[in-house]
Scaffold this active site. Structure first.
Site, PDB file in Angstrom:
ATOM      1  N   ASP A 146       8.940  -9.564 -11.259  1.00 12.08           N
ATOM      2  CA  ASP A 146       8.542 -10.807 -11.926  1.00 12.08           C
ATOM      3  C   ASP A 146       7.519 -10.432 -13.001  1.00 12.08           C
ATOM      4  O   ASP A 146       7.300  -9.227 -13.267  1.00 12.08           O
ATOM      5  CB  ASP A 146       8.032 -11.860 -10.916  1.00 12.08           C
ATOM      6  CG  ASP A 146       6.616 -11.581 -10.417  1.00 12.08           C
ATOM      7  OD1 ASP A 146       6.071 -10.481 -10.702  1.00 12.08           O
ATOM      8  OD2 ASP A 146       6.048 -12.453  -9.740  1.00 12.08           O
ATOM      9  N   CYS A 148       6.267  -7.244  -7.853  1.00 10.96           N
ATOM     10  CA  CYS A 148       5.622  -8.481  -8.315  1.00 10.96           C
ATOM     11  C   CYS A 148       4.128  -8.188  -8.385  1.00 10.96           C
ATOM     12  O   CYS A 148       3.732  -7.019  -8.314  1.00 10.96           O
ATOM     13  CB  CYS A 148       5.979  -9.679  -7.438  1.00 10.96           C
ATOM     14  SG  CYS A 148       5.346  -9.653  -5.757  1.00 10.96           S
ATOM     15  N   HIS A 164      15.404   5.879  15.832  1.00 15.11           N
ATOM     16  CA  HIS A 164      15.223   5.044  14.640  1.00 15.11           C
ATOM     17  C   HIS A 164      16.487   4.253  14.336  1.00 15.11           C
ATOM     18  O   HIS A 164      16.426   3.087  13.956  1.00 15.11           O
ATOM     19  CB  HIS A 164      14.792   5.900  13.457  1.00 15.11           C
ATOM     20  CG  HIS A 164      13.436   6.506  13.644  1.00 15.11           C
ATOM     21  ND1 HIS A 164      12.356   5.780  14.076  1.00 15.11           N
ATOM     22  CD2 HIS A 164      13.001   7.783  13.507  1.00 15.11           C
ATOM     23  CE1 HIS A 164      11.298   6.568  14.181  1.00 15.11           C
ATOM     24  NE2 HIS A 164      11.665   7.796  13.846  1.00 15.11           N
TER      25      HIS A 164
END
Ligand code: RB5
Length: 143
Positions: free
Chosen positions: A7, A64, A133
């Site tokens: 953004d 962002c 994992h």
């Protein structure tokens, strides 16, 4: 192919990251935004997550102002594991342990020097392939 999006709060850092990827010869697709004019970060999270889910891109980088909003938005999408990192240790660990497919960064949090090291660590670290994992990741995907 790496999907990159931001953004307005992440625009300046995204430009640095794109230059760096180009210098390293890493292919990327820039999903915007294209200036510091205010935009809504979920729109760019959706573009980048869509490119990963469609198989067009294998992983992504989202930026962002804080890295928080855009990672929250990305993590709403099933199959996406976006990791907000502010250091190289977590960038390495999230690839090894979580097989994160998106690196989120805060353009107002980390300087460009550190951010580029985090990007390199994230992109250069493969998933560990450890069974424990894998099991934990599949438990996330079940939800
Ligand atoms: C935009 O001002 C800012 O809210 C955004 O870049 C991000 O930090 C949101 O989490």
């Amino acid at each position: 192919m790496i999907a990159v999006g931001c953004d307005h709060g992440g625009y300046a850092l995204k430009q640095e990251i794109l230059k760096h990827l180009k210098k390293r010869g890493i292919e990327y697709k820039d999903f915007g935004c294209d200036s510091e004019e205010a935009v809504d970060y979920p729109v760019y999270a959706r573009k980048v997550t869509g490119a990963i889910l469609s198989g067009e891109c294998e992983s992504g980088i989202l930026i962002c102002g804080t890295g928080i909003g855009i990672s929250i938005a990305a993590n709403k999408v099933k199959g996406i594991r976006a990791a907000l990192c502010t250091d190289c240790f977590t960038a390495e660990a999230t690839r090894l342990h979580n097989d994160a497919n998106i690196l989120a960064l805060g353009g107002r949090v980390v300087g460009p020097g550190l951010a580029l090291k985090i990007v390199d660590t994230f992109l250069d670290t493969p998933f560990s392939q450890d069974e424990r994992h894998k099991r934990r990741i599949s438990l996330i995907e079940e939800e």
